[in-house]
Design a protein around this motif. Structure first.
Motif, PDB file in Angstrom:
ATOM      1  N   THR A 190      41.503  72.638  48.459  1.00 10.20           N
ATOM      2  CA  THR A 190      43.045  72.910  48.567  1.00 10.20           C
ATOM      3  C   THR A 190      43.097  74.513  49.079  1.00 10.20           C
ATOM      4  OG1 THR A 190      43.312  73.652  46.748  1.00 10.20           O
ATOM      5  CG2 THR A 190      44.088  71.251  47.224  1.00 10.20           C
ATOM      6  N   ALA A 191      42.215  75.185  48.670  1.00  6.86           N
ATOM      7  CA  ALA A 191      42.443  76.631  48.452  1.00  6.86           C
ATOM      8  C   ALA A 191      41.091  76.871  50.093  1.00  6.86           C
ATOM      9  CB  ALA A 191      41.257  77.591  47.457  1.00  6.86           C
ATOM     10  N   VAL A 192      40.300  76.322  50.251  1.00 10.89           N
ATOM     11  CA  VAL A 192      39.603  76.522  51.802  1.00 10.89           C
ATOM     12  C   VAL A 192      40.749  76.240  52.146  1.00 10.89           C
ATOM     13  CG1 VAL A 192      37.638  75.986  52.581  1.00 10.89           C
ATOM     14  CG2 VAL A 192      37.310  76.416  50.396  1.00 10.89           C
ATOM     15  N   SER A 193      41.293  75.421  52.085  1.00 13.83           N
ATOM     16  CA  SER A 193      42.477  74.555  53.679  1.00 13.83           C
ATOM     17  C   SER A 193      43.125  75.209  53.829  1.00 13.83           C
ATOM     18  CB  SER A 193      42.828  72.930  53.159  1.00 13.83           C
ATOM     19  OG  SER A 193      42.074  72.174  53.042  1.00 13.83           O
ATOM     20  N   LEU A 194      43.304  76.078  52.604  1.00 14.07           N
ATOM     21  CA  LEU A 194      44.577  77.087  52.781  1.00 14.07           C
ATOM     22  C   LEU A 194      44.062  78.414  53.412  1.00 14.07           C
ATOM     23  CD1 LEU A 194      47.700  77.638  50.519  1.00 14.07           C
ATOM     24  CD2 LEU A 194      46.089  79.365  50.473  1.00 14.07           C
ATOM     25  N   VAL A 195      43.227  79.185  53.291  1.00 12.20           N
ATOM     26  CA  VAL A 195      43.014  80.441  53.746  1.00 12.20           C
ATOM     27  C   VAL A 195      42.542  80.266  54.823  1.00 12.20           C
ATOM     28  CG1 VAL A 195      41.219  82.462  53.341  1.00 12.20           C
ATOM     29  CG2 VAL A 195      42.302  81.534  50.922  1.00 12.20           C
ATOM     30  N   SER A 196      41.384  79.074  55.345  1.00 10.30           N
ATOM     31  CA  SER A 196      41.339  79.588  56.890  1.00 10.30           C
ATOM     32  C   SER A 196      42.548  78.657  57.261  1.00 10.30           C
ATOM     33  CB  SER A 196      39.806  78.005  56.392  1.00 10.30           C
ATOM     34  OG  SER A 196      40.631  76.777  55.940  1.00 10.30           O
ATOM     35  N   ALA A 197      42.977  78.110  57.493  1.00 10.33           N
ATOM     36  CA  ALA A 197      44.794  77.627  58.204  1.00 10.33           C
ATOM     37  C   ALA A 197      45.023  78.342  58.216  1.00 10.33           C
ATOM     38  CB  ALA A 197      45.202  76.550  57.309  1.00 10.33           C
ATOM     39  N   TYR A 198      45.256  79.915  57.579  1.00 13.09           N
ATOM     40  CA  TYR A 198      45.978  80.818  57.809  1.00 13.09           C
ATOM     41  C   TYR A 198      45.608  81.883  58.464  1.00 13.09           C
ATOM     42  CZ  TYR A 198      48.352  84.887  57.407  1.00 13.09           C
ATOM     43  OH  TYR A 198      49.188  86.744  57.228  1.00 13.09           O
ATOM     44  N   LEU A 199      44.276  81.767  58.436  1.00 13.23           N
ATOM     45  CA  LEU A 199      43.586  82.933  59.411  1.00 13.23           C
ATOM     46  C   LEU A 199      43.795  83.333  60.450  1.00 13.23           C
ATOM     47  CD1 LEU A 199      40.230  84.053  56.509  1.00 13.23           C
ATOM     48  CD2 LEU A 199      42.623  85.583  57.089  1.00 13.23           C
ATOM     49  N   LYS A 200      42.872  81.094  59.880  1.00 13.74           N
ATOM     50  CA  LYS A 200      42.988  80.720  62.210  1.00 13.74           C
ATOM     51  C   LYS A 200      44.508  81.006  63.180  1.00 13.74           C
ATOM     52  CE  LYS A 200      38.852  77.358  61.275  1.00 13.74           C
ATOM     53  NZ  LYS A 200      38.984  76.071  61.145  1.00 13.74           N
ATOM     54  N   SER A 201      45.560  80.529  62.282  1.00 17.58           N
ATOM     55  CA  SER A 201      47.009  80.851  63.035  1.00 17.58           C
ATOM     56  C   SER A 201      46.924  82.670  63.119  1.00 17.58           C
ATOM     57  CB  SER A 201      47.412  80.502  61.875  1.00 17.58           C
ATOM     58  OG  SER A 201      48.138  81.576  60.892  1.00 17.58           O
ATOM     59  N   HIS A 202      45.836  83.571  62.866  1.00 15.83           N
ATOM     60  CA  HIS A 202      45.789  84.747  63.679  1.00 15.83           C
ATOM     61  C   HIS A 202      44.589  85.004  64.007  1.00 15.83           C
ATOM     62  CE1 HIS A 202      49.674  85.596  61.117  1.00 15.83           C
ATOM     63  NE2 HIS A 202      49.130  85.323  60.231  1.00 15.83           N
ATOM     64  N   TYR A 203      43.235  84.079  64.063  1.00 13.34           N
ATOM     65  CA  TYR A 203      42.121  84.664  64.300  1.00 13.34           C
ATOM     66  C   TYR A 203      41.084  83.643  64.824  1.00 13.34           C
ATOM     67  CZ  TYR A 203      37.379  87.206  64.409  1.00 13.34           C
ATOM     68  OH  TYR A 203      36.830  88.133  64.550  1.00 13.34           O
ATOM     69  N   PRO A 204      40.338  83.764  65.614  1.00 10.27           N
ATOM     70  CA  PRO A 204      39.529  82.084  65.484  1.00 10.27           C
ATOM     71  C   PRO A 204      38.041  81.743  64.688  1.00 10.27           C
ATOM     72  CG  PRO A 204      39.650  83.507  67.762  1.00 10.27           C
ATOM     73  CD  PRO A 204      40.256  84.244  67.037  1.00 10.27           C
ATOM     74  N   ASN A 205      37.870  83.187  64.343  1.00 13.72           N
ATOM     75  CA  ASN A 205      36.354  82.848  64.601  1.00 13.72           C
ATOM     76  C   ASN A 205      36.276  82.524  62.492  1.00 13.72           C
ATOM     77  OD1 ASN A 205      35.585  83.722  67.208  1.00 13.72           O
ATOM     78  ND2 ASN A 205      35.263  86.021  66.480  1.00 13.72           N
ATOM     79  N   VAL A 206      36.328  81.642  62.437  1.00 14.13           N
ATOM     80  CA  VAL A 206      36.902  81.280  61.158  1.00 14.13           C
ATOM     81  C   VAL A 206      36.238  80.212  61.096  1.00 14.13           C
ATOM     82  CG1 VAL A 206      38.199  81.231  59.164  1.00 14.13           C
ATOM     83  CG2 VAL A 206      39.480  82.588  60.423  1.00 14.13           C
ATOM     84  N   ALA A 207      35.537  79.749  59.586  1.00 14.75           N
ATOM     85  CA  ALA A 207      34.654  78.621  59.512  1.00 14.75           C
ATOM     86  C   ALA A 207      34.441  77.931  58.025  1.00 14.75           C
ATOM     87  CB  ALA A 207      33.132  78.178  59.909  1.00 14.75           C
ATOM     88  N   THR A 208      34.732  76.602  57.493  1.00 12.77           N
ATOM     89  CA  THR A 208      34.577  76.023  56.514  1.00 12.77           C
ATOM     90  C   THR A 208      33.526  75.980  56.136  1.00 12.77           C
ATOM     91  OG1 THR A 208      35.767  74.265  56.679  1.00 12.77           O
ATOM     92  CG2 THR A 208      37.245  75.790  56.114  1.00 12.77           C
ATOM     93  N   TYR A 209      33.194  75.926  54.392  1.00 16.94           N
ATOM     94  CA  TYR A 209      31.561  75.635  54.017  1.00 16.94           C
ATOM     95  C   TYR A 209      32.215  74.680  52.559  1.00 16.94           C
ATOM     96  CZ  TYR A 209      27.269  75.127  53.265  1.00 16.94           C
ATOM     97  OH  TYR A 209      25.187  74.558  52.479  1.00 16.94           O
TER      98      TYR A 209
END
Length: 563
Positions: free
Chosen positions: A91-110
């Motif tokens: 849930t934490a990865v989903s939260l932070v990655s979704a927030y960052l992607k709403s402002h900036y595209p170069n974000v991935a999860t692991y």
């Protein structure tokens, strides 16, 4: 079962609060027991507000974390959001990655593979970051002890921001920022956040930097509430506020992934217990049976039809998980009996083919049979890995620390932990752990306890009381559902056993001349003899509402009964 009546607070405090709130004394008692003594504290408790959330910049290193993320965005760097494979991590990865992607595209999860990489930050994950040109890793729900990993990443010019809530060791990793309210040098006002909660504080700080308000972040609270419920953190302070508003999001406008999970079980309104038993196990099942990536895919999917497809796959993983945990629990119980270990102070069991993804659940199941600190080991590569669970009041983390000379690594908190050791050290560790538990566990910690908030009579169970108790929600550690004791209870002759193996009890009870109330006792079928032939008995119970065919009735959920 040990029945313990909570100490009654001072009469002055009870009277003062009862008067201020215009409630009965015993309702004021329940509040004072929860540390609520003034009108203002009661107002904050009954009317949670997002204004009660603390400034995220009060957390040590928050300014450094925000500065480094803003620098990464400005310089067009690739950011990798890394997290553990359980509910809190995904849930934490989903939260932070979704927030960052709403402002900036170069974000991935692991998400690390539970079986190939194990818990927490992994060297394989750092190699992945290097191979794919990531220069910043944000680690969530893990990393507080990853000193070697962070050093390894630094050598590859990869920076780390750590967002964790586990207890730190003697020294901290050399990350750009270490966000952990349990740091000794962190003066943040609330230190019981879960990993996803720390992630939320990070996006709150980033949001403040962008002139966003807390209202802009409400859509993320379904993830935070799910993590709070699953991680069994106290439902006090900030956690209570986040869970309260997060439940509203889950019930009114959840993200497609959570909506798809709830759609599977066809339940209209979820409370925190439903999140614990319906939503959380399904999210967990992905990492237990297949891979935690499946949970992140589900929780970050915007298309509802695609989310439904992911949810139906996860439903299958959950069914597989149930079958495995039943089978392994049975094998573990047989092992305890075969080795004559029923009378020990701890349970430590091992079988090399047990599925690593369910050993934590099995540990909890074993505690239901043998109430004592429990470790379940399986083979993981060339080592043994275990999940630990504990009983009320006993700190299993401290017990592991005392035996750490036999362990390769360990981490966790008071009631749940994980560890690995070399195969040749297993027996030494098992003996050392048993000795440590035997020397430190208190006699009362070896008997399951029912804490009773207050003794009441049935005629005090009114619609007004039920309305007030509803406002005590969401329930959880340090704000548990109130348990009441009533004496001189009789069944009216309708008692019957229920369930496949007659394990449950259904009654219709009265006290003196009170109106009858339906009561259900899960797992109490074996106590049928106590209620037959109009015998008087004592009941410890919670007050529930039961909805059937559109009609809502009051029902007692029996915790235990005795003559």
């Amino acid at each position: 079962m040990r029945w313990t009546l909570k100490p009654k607070p001072s009469e002055d405090k009870i009277k003062h609060l009862a008067q201020a709130l215009n409630v009965e004394d015993f309702v004021a008692t329940l509040l004072v027991q929860r540390g609520i003594e003034t009108f203002e504290e009661a107002k904050a408790f009954f009317r949670p507000s997002l204004d009660h959330l603390h400034d995220p910049y009060l957390m040590k290193d928050m300014d450094k974390a925000v500065e480094r993320i803003e620098k990464a965005i400005k310089n067009n760097e690739n950011i990798l959001v890394f997290g553990d494979y359980d509910v809190d991590g995904t849930t934490a990865v989903s939260l932070v990655s979704a927030y960052l992607k709403s402002h900036y595209p170069n974000v991935a999860t692991y998400i690390p593979d539970r079986y190939l990489e194990g818990y927490g930050v992994s060297f394989k994950g750092i190699d992945f970051a290097e191979d794919n040109d990531f220069s910043l890793i944000i680690a969530l729900d893990c990393g507080i002890k990853s000193i070697e990993h962070v050093t390894y990443a630094k050598e590859k010019n990869i920076d780390f921001i750590i967002c964790d809530h586990h207890r730190p060791g003697d020294s901290l990793p050399q990350a750009v920022a270490v966000l952990d309210p349990k740091r000794n040098d962190c003066t943040y006002p609330y230190d019981e956040l879960c990993g996803c909660g720390v992630g939320f504080k990070l996006i709150q700080a980033l949001g403040q930097n962008r002139n966003e308000t807390i209202t802009d972040l409400i859509p993320y609270l379904d993830l935070v509430a799910t993590a709070i419920a699953a991680d069994i953190v106290p439902i006090t302070g900030e956690n209570r506020v986040l869970a309260y508003f997060g439940l509203q999001v889950i019930n009114e406008n959840p993200r497609p992934g959570i909506k798809a999970l709830v759609h599977q079980v066809k339940k209209k309104t979820l409370d925190i217990t439903d999140v614990v038993f319906i939503v959380a196990p399904r999210i967990n099942a992905a990492g237990r049976i297949k891979h935690g990536n499946h949970a992140v895919e589900l929780l970050t999917e915007f298309d509802f039809e695609q989310a439904q497809q992911f949810a139906s796959e996860i439903e299958q993983y959950n069914a597989d998980r149930k079958g495995l945990d039943q089978q392994i629990t049975k094998e573990a119980l047989n092992q305890i009996v075969a080795n004559n270990e029923e009378e020990r102070f701890s349970t430590v069991v091992f079988q090399e083919d047990w599925h690593k993804g369910v050993i934590g659940i099995v540990a909890s199941r074993l505690i239901e049979n043998f109430y004592r600190p429990t470790l379940v080991f399986t083979k993981s590569g060339d080592k043994y890995a275990a999940s630990a669970r504990s009983v009320k009041g006993f700190d299993v983390y401290n017990a592991l620390e005392a035996c750490s000379e036999h362990l390769e690594q360990f981490g966790g908190h008071m009631y749940a932990a994980g560890m690995t050791l070399k195969a040749e050290n297993y027996n030494q560790f098992k003996n050392a752990f048993e000795k440590q538990v035997q020397e430190t566990i208190l006699p009362e910690q070896r008997i399951p306890e029912i804490e009773i908030d207050a003794e009441i009579n049935f005629d005090q169970i009114t619609p007004k009381l039920i309305r007030i108790l509803k406002q005590f929600e969401p329930f959880g550690p340090q704000n548990m559902t109130p348990v009441f004791l009533t004496k001189n209870v009789k069944d009216t002759g309708y008692a019957k056993k229920m369930g496949k193996e007659d394990e449950h009890l259904r009654l219709f009870v009265k006290q003196n001349n009170s109106e009858g109330i339906a009561a259900i006792g899960f797992g109490l079928g074996k106590k049928m003899d106590l209620v037959t032939h109009q015998k008087n008995f004592e009941a410890a119970y919670c007050i529930d509402e039961n909805e059937w065919n559109g009609t809502i009735t009051t029902q007692l959920r029996l915790k235990d009964i005795k003559a």
